[in-house]
Design an enzyme around this catalytic site. Structure first.
Site, PDB file in Angstrom:
ATOM      1  N   GLY A  12     -40.376  10.762  43.896  1.00  0.00           N
ATOM      2  CA  GLY A  12     -40.122   9.356  43.622  1.00  0.00           C
ATOM      3  C   GLY A  12     -38.694   8.964  43.930  1.00  0.00           C
ATOM      4  N   ASP A  13     -38.439   7.638  43.901  1.00  0.00           N
ATOM      5  CA  ASP A  13     -37.084   7.080  44.086  1.00  0.00           C
ATOM      6  C   ASP A  13     -36.485   7.401  45.450  1.00  0.00           C
ATOM      7  OD1 ASP A  13     -37.320   6.177  41.477  1.00  0.00           O
ATOM      8  OD2 ASP A  13     -36.345   7.948  40.638  1.00  0.00           O
ATOM      9  N   GLY A  15     -36.436   5.478  47.954  1.00  0.00           N
ATOM     10  CA  GLY A  15     -35.954   4.262  48.611  1.00  0.00           C
ATOM     11  C   GLY A  15     -37.116   3.457  49.196  1.00  0.00           C
ATOM     12  N   LYS A  16     -38.302   3.640  48.613  1.00  0.00           N
ATOM     13  CA  LYS A  16     -39.498   2.944  49.114  1.00  0.00           C
ATOM     14  C   LYS A  16     -39.323   1.433  49.044  1.00  0.00           C
ATOM     15  CE  LYS A  16     -41.950   4.976  45.954  1.00  0.00           C
ATOM     16  NZ  LYS A  16     -40.930   5.891  45.395  1.00  0.00           N
ATOM     17  N   GLY A  40     -39.890   1.977  39.714  1.00  0.00           N
ATOM     18  CA  GLY A  40     -38.750   1.059  39.805  1.00  0.00           C
ATOM     19  C   GLY A  40     -38.351   1.003  41.259  1.00  0.00           C
ATOM     20  N   HIS A  41     -38.674  -0.087  41.926  1.00  0.00           N
ATOM     21  CA  HIS A  41     -38.402  -0.223  43.367  1.00  0.00           C
ATOM     22  C   HIS A  41     -37.264  -1.220  43.561  1.00  0.00           C
ATOM     23  CE1 HIS A  41     -42.772   1.199  44.309  1.00  0.00           C
ATOM     24  NE2 HIS A  41     -42.047   2.103  43.692  1.00  0.00           N
ATOM     25  N   THR A  42     -36.138  -0.710  44.040  1.00  0.00           N
ATOM     26  CA  THR A  42     -34.924  -1.528  44.124  1.00  0.00           C
ATOM     27  C   THR A  42     -34.779  -2.155  45.499  1.00  0.00           C
ATOM     28  OG1 THR A  42     -33.941   0.165  42.723  1.00  0.00           O
ATOM     29  CG2 THR A  42     -32.440  -1.486  43.621  1.00  0.00           C
ATOM     30  N   THR A 145     -41.861   8.192  31.459  1.00  0.00           N
ATOM     31  CA  THR A 145     -41.107   6.948  31.314  1.00  0.00           C
ATOM     32  C   THR A 145     -41.517   6.207  30.033  1.00  0.00           C
ATOM     33  OG1 THR A 145     -42.778   5.768  32.572  1.00  0.00           O
ATOM     34  CG2 THR A 145     -40.903   6.645  33.815  1.00  0.00           C
ATOM     35  N   ARG A 159     -63.729   6.479  30.253  1.00  0.00           N
ATOM     36  CA  ARG A 159     -64.608   5.294  30.143  1.00  0.00           C
ATOM     37  C   ARG A 159     -64.318   4.483  28.884  1.00  0.00           C
ATOM     38  NH1 ARG A 159     -68.394   8.935  32.262  1.00  0.00           N
ATOM     39  NH2 ARG A 159     -67.442  10.317  30.753  1.00  0.00           N
ATOM     40  N   GLN A 240     -44.114   6.140  43.046  1.00  0.00           N
ATOM     41  CA  GLN A 240     -43.821   7.555  42.797  1.00  0.00           C
ATOM     42  C   GLN A 240     -43.729   8.320  44.134  1.00  0.00           C
ATOM     43  OE1 GLN A 240     -46.582   6.192  40.495  1.00  0.00           O
ATOM     44  NE2 GLN A 240     -44.740   5.487  39.498  1.00  0.00           N
ATOM     45  N   ARG A 321     -30.611  11.206  37.417  1.00  0.00           N
ATOM     46  CA  ARG A 321     -31.564  11.959  38.233  1.00  0.00           C
ATOM     47  C   ARG A 321     -30.981  13.334  38.561  1.00  0.00           C
ATOM     48  NH1 ARG A 321     -32.265   6.796  42.226  1.00  0.00           N
ATOM     49  NH2 ARG A 321     -33.749   5.615  40.975  1.00  0.00           N
ATOM     50  N   ASP A 349     -26.233   8.435  54.420  1.00  0.00           N
ATOM     51  CA  ASP A 349     -24.851   7.935  54.303  1.00  0.00           C
ATOM     52  C   ASP A 349     -24.113   8.572  53.114  1.00  0.00           C
ATOM     53  OD1 ASP A 349     -26.983   5.867  53.264  1.00  0.00           O
ATOM     54  OD2 ASP A 349     -25.261   5.674  51.936  1.00  0.00           O
ATOM     55  N   GLY A 431     -28.041   2.284  54.007  1.00  0.00           N
ATOM     56  CA  GLY A 431     -27.458   1.683  52.812  1.00  0.00           C
ATOM     57  C   GLY A 431     -28.529   0.947  52.033  1.00  0.00           C
TER      58      GLY A 431
HETATM   59  P1  GDP Z   1     -37.924   3.708  45.084  1.00  0.00           P
HETATM   60  O1  GDP Z   1     -38.461   3.931  43.710  1.00  0.00           O
HETATM   61  O2  GDP Z   1     -38.450   4.698  46.066  1.00  0.00           O
HETATM   62  O3  GDP Z   1     -38.091   2.291  45.563  1.00  0.00           O
HETATM   63  O4  GDP Z   1     -36.343   3.986  44.997  1.00  0.00           O
HETATM   64  P2  GDP Z   1     -35.339   3.438  43.860  1.00  0.00           P
HETATM   65  O5  GDP Z   1     -35.140   1.993  44.058  1.00  0.00           O
HETATM   66  O6  GDP Z   1     -35.773   3.895  42.516  1.00  0.00           O
HETATM   67  O7  GDP Z   1     -34.037   4.286  44.188  1.00  0.00           O
HETATM   68  C1  GDP Z   1     -33.451   4.261  45.456  1.00  0.00           C
HETATM   69  C2  GDP Z   1     -31.989   3.813  45.303  1.00  0.00           C
HETATM   70  O8  GDP Z   1     -31.301   4.071  46.510  1.00  0.00           O
HETATM   71  C3  GDP Z   1     -31.861   2.331  45.076  1.00  0.00           C
HETATM   72  O9  GDP Z   1     -30.737   2.094  44.266  1.00  0.00           O
HETATM   73  C4  GDP Z   1     -31.627   1.769  46.484  1.00  0.00           C
HETATM   74  O10 GDP Z   1     -30.899   0.559  46.460  1.00  0.00           O
HETATM   75  C5  GDP Z   1     -30.823   2.868  47.091  1.00  0.00           C
HETATM   76  N1  GDP Z   1     -30.991   3.074  48.550  1.00  0.00           N
HETATM   77  C6  GDP Z   1     -32.120   2.956  49.293  1.00  0.00           C
HETATM   78  N2  GDP Z   1     -31.888   3.339  50.567  1.00  0.00           N
HETATM   79  C7  GDP Z   1     -30.580   3.689  50.631  1.00  0.00           C
HETATM   80  C8  GDP Z   1     -29.751   4.223  51.673  1.00  0.00           C
HETATM   81  O11 GDP Z   1     -30.165   4.458  52.803  1.00  0.00           O
HETATM   82  N3  GDP Z   1     -28.444   4.476  51.352  1.00  0.00           N
HETATM   83  C9  GDP Z   1     -27.933   4.248  50.096  1.00  0.00           C
HETATM   84  N4  GDP Z   1     -26.667   4.545  49.882  1.00  0.00           N
HETATM   85  N5  GDP Z   1     -28.699   3.771  49.097  1.00  0.00           N
HETATM   86  C10 GDP Z   1     -30.004   3.513  49.356  1.00  0.00           C
HETATM   87  P1  IMO Z   2     -40.891   5.179  41.733  1.00  0.00           P
HETATM   88  O1  IMO Z   2     -42.076   4.379  42.187  1.00  0.00           O
HETATM   89  C1  IMO Z   2     -39.323   8.769  39.793  1.00  0.00           C
HETATM   90  C2  IMO Z   2     -41.819  10.569  36.657  1.00  0.00           C
HETATM   91  C3  IMO Z   2     -41.257  10.533  35.249  1.00  0.00           C
HETATM   92  C4  IMO Z   2     -41.856  11.827  34.706  1.00  0.00           C
HETATM   93  C5  IMO Z   2     -43.238  11.852  35.342  1.00  0.00           C
HETATM   94  C6  IMO Z   2     -44.351  11.320  34.465  1.00  0.00           C
HETATM   95  O2  IMO Z   2     -39.734   4.379  41.289  1.00  0.00           O
HETATM   96  O3  IMO Z   2     -40.555   6.221  42.734  1.00  0.00           O
HETATM   97  P2  IMO Z   2     -45.018   8.851  33.736  1.00  0.00           P
HETATM   98  O4  IMO Z   2     -44.251   7.812  32.986  1.00  0.00           O
HETATM   99  O5  IMO Z   2     -45.446   8.438  35.099  1.00  0.00           O
HETATM  100  O6  IMO Z   2     -46.150   9.422  32.940  1.00  0.00           O
HETATM  101  O7  IMO Z   2     -43.971  10.062  33.908  1.00  0.00           O
HETATM  102  O8  IMO Z   2     -43.136  11.062  36.517  1.00  0.00           O
HETATM  103  N1  IMO Z   2     -41.908   9.259  37.347  1.00  0.00           N
HETATM  104  C7  IMO Z   2     -41.062   8.857  38.310  1.00  0.00           C
HETATM  105  N2  IMO Z   2     -39.960   9.444  38.809  1.00  0.00           N
HETATM  106  N3  IMO Z   2     -39.751   7.586  40.306  1.00  0.00           N
HETATM  107  C8  IMO Z   2     -40.886   7.011  39.831  1.00  0.00           C
HETATM  108  O9  IMO Z   2     -41.426   5.913  40.399  1.00  0.00           O
HETATM  109  C9  IMO Z   2     -41.567   7.623  38.762  1.00  0.00           C
HETATM  110  N4  IMO Z   2     -42.668   7.299  38.049  1.00  0.00           N
HETATM  111  C10 IMO Z   2     -42.867   8.324  37.205  1.00  0.00           C
HETATM  112  O10 IMO Z   2     -39.856  10.556  35.249  1.00  0.00           O
HETATM  113  O11 IMO Z   2     -41.132  12.933  35.177  1.00  0.00           O
HETATM  114 MG    MG Z   3     -37.750   4.184  41.772  1.00  0.00          MG
END
Ligand code: GDP
Ligand code: IMO
Ligand code: MG
Length: 455
Positions: A12-13, A15-16, A40-42, A145, A159, A240, A321, A349, A431
């Site tokens: 997860g996280d 940068g989707k 959490g998609h930023t 979470t 069910r 995720q 993280r 970067d 970025g």
């Molecule tokens: P997601 O859950 O996959 O959408 O990712 P998150 O939003 O949780 O975390 C990704 C973080 O990296 C966010 O704060 C983005 O703004 C940041 N981000 C995404 N792509 C880049 C990149 O290429 N470079 C940098 N420095 N930050 C990035």
């Molecule tokens: P995005 O879409 C990172 C992790 C939690 C925990 C495990 C189970 O932003 O990439 P849950 O609340 O789903 O039962 O927790 O999964 N987790 C994530 N880690 N990014 C996420 O989503 C996540 N969604 C759940 O931290 O380890």
């Molecule tokens: Mg996220």
């Protein structure tokens, strides 16, 4: 039927959100198909920051229909919070938002159970619940979470779940809630020593929320299928990442939905062949929030320094993280599993200034050296990473828009990643901003007949 899928390849996280936002203006429909407010998609538009937990990331793009799919664990109250926050900044997303009637609702008792199960497991691994006298070991905390995701999907499979369509009529909702809460409260009060969740509280919270979304509810799958049949472009939004997948991830340290590409069809209500191209998003290094094995984790000050450099703090819970190197063993598994066509590499970067960067190419487990991703969590926990040094970007290139602004070492790293995982890198993110993106290959929509401009 042009369908483009964006899925996370790590924990997860990756940068989707940023990539989905960049692609969404080329789509006609964006569908979020699994997970819930655990995501959490930023997204950054210049200085303006948006974090989406449940709203599909396409809500910021003009003329795009956004669907919360049937596979989503829908916390209606959180969804409304996101809608209201955007409305307060002058963006009314409701005309372009639809909610699948078959999506399951996250209820207050799901959150209570999620928290109770996390809290009752002390780090010692010993059960200390009400009325429990023996020292029977319990499993470790997952570090969820606490958004009620696991219990919501558990009720769905048992069910006992309540879908949006089941909640539209308050009498029916109340009748369905009675037996569900009876069982949940037996667990909450009787086993976990936690507070009960009462029927009237649940009705008071869910009833008005459902009223507010009533006009947005539709047959989500039917809507998407008809748009696909009209040749429209559908962007499927994964949450995720592959290694958190309920079936294929590092079980039990996973989330409770199918977070590989395999979940897109079932969670949207479309045939599997509706997806033409799958983009896997991966960081140039690896992060993980919560508990569970992480073979390439960097322990000590170097890991802390990477966390600081990459601002690696959870977008949903704010938790720090855990950071590690790029793990080609895990990534080969993830790209094969999801049938990834191309990869978007993010956050390289952050590693600028390094002449070389380690990449994990194998695991040493005792006297075994393996190059495939093990199912056994104890193998993963015991795995020592075997690394090779890849070239790195010697100079900074944050926010680069053009290839010429990116140092050669960055492309050399991209080449090393491609070689290690056997897939091309189609986009290099430079970025957080939506425009900080360099396309390395052509149109991801392929032979599309859709109406949008090329991606
Ligand atoms: P997601 O859950 O996959 O959408 O990712 P998150 O939003 O949780 O975390 C990704 C973080 O990296 C966010 O704060 C983005 O703004 C940041 N981000 C995404 N792509 C880049 C990149 O290429 N470079 C940098 N420095 N930050 C990035
Ligand atoms: P995005 O879409 C990172 C992790 C939690 C925990 C495990 C189970 O932003 O990439 P849950 O609340 O789903 O039962 O927790 O999964 N987790 C994530 N880690 N990014 C996420 O989503 C996540 N969604 C759940 O931290 O380890
Ligand atoms: Mg996220």
């Amino acid at each position: 039927m042009p369908g483009l899928l964006v899925v996370g390849l790590q924990w997860g996280d990756e940068g989707k959100g940023k990539i989905l936002d960049a692609l969404s203006s080329t789509a006609d429909v964006v569908v979020r198909y699994q997970g819930g407010s655990n995501a959490g998609h930023t997204v950054y538009h210049g200085e303006k920051k948006f974090v989406f937990h449940l709203l599909p990331t396409g809500v910021l793009a003009d003329g795009v229909t956004n669907v919360v799919g049937n596979g989503v664990a829908l916390d209606v109250v959180q969804l409304l919070r996101e809608i209201d926050e955007l409305a307060a900044s002058g963006i009314d997303v409701t005309p372009r938002l639809r909610i699948a009637e078959r999506a399951h609702i996250v209820l207050p008792h799901h959150k209570a159970l999620d928290a109770a199960r996390e809290d009752i497991r002390p780090p010692s691994g010993v059960f200390r619940g009400i009325g429990e006298t023996d020292d029977a070991p319990m499993s470790q905390p997952i570090g969820t979470t606490r958004r009620g995701i696991g219990p919501c999907y558990a009720d769905k499979a048992a069910r006992l779940g309540i879908r949006v369509v089941d909640a539209l009529d308050p009498d029916r909702l109340e009748a369905r809630l009675h037996p569900v809460l009876k069982e949940a409260n037996a667990l909450l009060a009787g086993v976990y020593g936690a507070q009960r969740v009462e029927l009237d509280e649940t009705m008071a919270e869910i009833g008005p929320a459902i009223d507010r979304i009533r006009d947005l509810v539709c047959d989500g799958g039917g809507l998407i299928r008809s748009r696909l049949a009209d040749g429209k472009r559908v962007l499927f939004e994964g949450a995720q990442g592959a290694l958190l997948d309920i079936d294929h991830g590092t079980y039990p340290f996973v989330t409770s939905s199918s977070s590989t590409a395999l979940g897109a069809a079932v969670g949207s209500g479309v045939p599997a062949r509706a997806v033409d191209h799958i983009v896997g998003v991966a960081k140039a290094y690896t992060t993980r929030v919560g508990a569970g094995p992480f073979p390439s984790e960097i322990h000590g000050p170097e890991g802390v320094a990477l966390r600081e450099a990459g601002a690696e703090f959870g977008a949903t819970t704010g938790r720090p993280r855990r950071c590690g190197w790029f793990d080609a063993v895990a990534m080969r598994y993830a790209v094969e599993l999801s049938g990834v066509d191309s990869v978007c590499l993010t956050k390289l970067d952050v590693l600028a200034g390094r002449e070389t960067i380690p990449i994990v190419t194998a695991y040493q487990i005792g006297d075994r050296r393996i190059e495939s991703f093990p199912a056994d969590v104890s193998d993963l926990e015991a795995a020592k990473p075997v690394t090779t040094d890849a070239p790195g970007p010697a100079t900074p290139f944050l926010d680069a828009r053009e290839r010429s602004a990116v140092p050669e070492g960055a492309f050399a790293y991209v080449g090393a990643v491609e070689k290690a995982i056997g897939r091309p890198v189609s986009m290099l993110s430079t970025g957080p901003d939506r425009d900080a993106l360099i396309r390395l290959t052509g149109d991801l929509w392929g032979e599309s007949t859709g109406s949008g401009p090329t991606a």
